[in-house]
Scaffold this active site. Structure first.
Site, short mmCIF file in Angstrom:
data_model
loop_
_atom_site.label_atom_id
_atom_site.label_comp_id
_atom_site.label_asym_id
_atom_site.label_seq_id
_atom_site.Cartn_x
_atom_site.Cartn_y
_atom_site.Cartn_z
N SER A 100 44.87 65.78 -65.57
CA SER A 100 45.88 65.40 -66.57
C SER A 100 47.23 65.39 -65.91
O SER A 100 47.41 65.92 -64.80
CB SER A 100 45.89 66.41 -67.72
OG SER A 100 46.45 67.60 -67.26
N LYS A 101 48.18 64.76 -66.62
CA LYS A 101 49.53 64.74 -66.07
C LYS A 101 50.04 66.16 -65.91
O LYS A 101 50.78 66.49 -65.01
CB LYS A 101 50.43 63.94 -67.01
CG LYS A 101 50.11 62.45 -67.00
CD LYS A 101 50.72 61.73 -68.19
CE LYS A 101 49.71 60.88 -68.86
NZ LYS A 101 50.10 60.21 -70.07
#
Ligand code: GLU
Length: 296
Positions: A242-243
Site C-alpha cells: 500500500s502507499k
C-alpha cells in the site's frame, strides 16, 4: 432486462498508482469489457489531509499509459459534498443516523467501563453511547444506527458467501467525521448509486467494508451492486502493498510488463503476444471472461 453493466475504479489520491492498485484497476476494466459494459474512474479525494496534490492527475495519466481509459470524464468526490449531505439528511430524518459527541477517550472509557473493550483493525467498536441523545455535549460526528439487522450476508464472486454482524463487530460507524469530512463509507455508497454502478471490483482489503456499505445501501433505499474482491499484492514483509507501507510508484515506461505482472496476480494465463497495451488488453478480455465464467 438486466441493467447495463457499469463498473468503476475508485482510487484515493494519496499517492501515485502502485502495483497493488493497478491490479484492482485492471480487474475492474477487464470485467467491464468482458460484460460489454462501461468503465468509470472516480477520484476519491474526500479525506483531504491524506490526499497528495496532483496525485489524482498522476493516477489518470498512469492508467492511460497502461491503456486504461475511462468511458466518461472522471468524477471527483471533493465536488460531490451536496449529494452526501442529502443522504445524511435523509437518514437523520428517518431516525437511522444520529449525532455523536464522543471523543476517542470517551469511547475508550465507555468500553472499559462496560468490561468489554473492543477493537477492530485498530478502531474502537463504538458502544452506542449517543444513540439516545448527546447527553449535553455538542455534535462532533454523525453515525449510522446499525442495530436493526443482526447479520448482513452477501456474496462475493471470488470469495463466496460472506457474513458480518456489523452492530457487534464494527458498531455504529461514522458517516461524517468530527473534522467535518465525509467518511469513505457514505461517500462511496452515494456515488456508486448516483453513477449507476452495477458491479464493484476492488482489492480484497476492502472486502471488510462491504457489509457496512450494504447496510447503508439498504437504509438509503439504493440498488445493491455485485461484488468481486481481487487478490492483493503483498510486499516483502508479507503485508498488503500500500502507499502507506511505501509501495513504489509504477514505472509506466514499461506498461506491457506492468500489465503482465498484474494479470499474473489475477491468475490470468501468461503468453499474450502484444506490442501495445491496447493490443494486450484486447486479448486479455476473453481470458478474463473464461476465468470468471462470464458468458458472452
Ligand atoms: N478509495 C478506496 C481506496 O483507494 C477504494 C474505494 C472502493 O473501491 O470502494 O482504497
Amino acid at each position: 432486462m438486466e441493467a447495463e453493466y457499469r463498473g468503476r475504479f475508485a482510487p484515493s489520491p494519496t499517492g501515485p498508482l502502485h502495483a497493488g492498485s493497478l491490479v484492482a484497476a485492471l480487474a475492474s476494466w477487464l470485467d467491464a469489457r468482458a460484460h460489454q459494459g462501461r468503465w468509470l474512474v472516480r477520484i476519491e479525494d474526500v479525506d483531504t489531509p491524506r490526499c497528495v496534490p496532483g496525485a489524482g492527475q498522476t493516477i489518470l495519466e498512469q492508467l492511460a499509459q497502461c491503456g486504461l481509459l475511462p468511458d466518461e470524464p472522471p468524477a471527483y468526490q471533493s465536488q460531490r459534498g451536496a449529494l452526501y449531505q442529502q443522504a445524511l439528511d435523509s437518514l437523520v430524518a428517518r431516525g437511522l443516523a444520529y449525532p455523536c459527541g464522543c471523543t476517542r477517550q470517551d469511547i475508550a472509557r465507555a468500553l472499559a467501563a462496560s468490561g468489554q473493550p473492543r477493537e477492530r483493525h485498530g478502531e474502537l467498536v463504538y458502544p452506542g453511547t449517543c444513540r439516545d441523545g448527546l447527553h449535553g455535549r455538542s455534535a462532533r460526528a454523525w453515525r449510522l444506527d446499525t442495530r436493526a439487522p443482526a447479520s448482513t450476508n452477501w456474496q462475493d464472486r471470488r470469495l463466496g458467501p460472506q457474513s458480518q454482524d456489523v452492530a457487534r463487530e464494527v458498531g455504529d460507524f461514522v458517516l461524517k467525521r468530527a473534522d467535518g469530512l465525509w467518511a469513505y463509507q457514505l461517500a462511496v455508497v452515494v456515488d456508486d448509486a448516483a453513477q449507476g454502478i452495477t458491479d464493484i471490483v476492488r482489492g480484497e482489503d476492502l472486502a471488510d467494508n462491504t457489509a457496512r456499505q450494504i447496510l447503508l445501501q439498504r437504509a438509503l433505499g439504493l440498488p445493491l451492486p455485485r461484488y468481486l474482491h481481487t487478490p492483493l499484492v503483498l510486499g516483502e514483509n508479507g503485508e498488503k502493498l500500500s502507499k502507506q507501507n511505501g509501495a513504489q510508484a509504477l514505472d509506466t515506461s514499461q506498461p506491457l510488463a506492468l500489465l503482465r505482472q498484474a494479470a499474473a496476480v489475477l491468475g490470468l494465463p501468461p503468453g499474450i503476444d502484444a506490442d501495445t497495451p491496447q493490443d494486450w488488453l484486447r486479448q486479455a478480455v476473453p481470458l478474463w471472461a473464461v476465468r470468471l465464467k462470464i458468458s458472452r
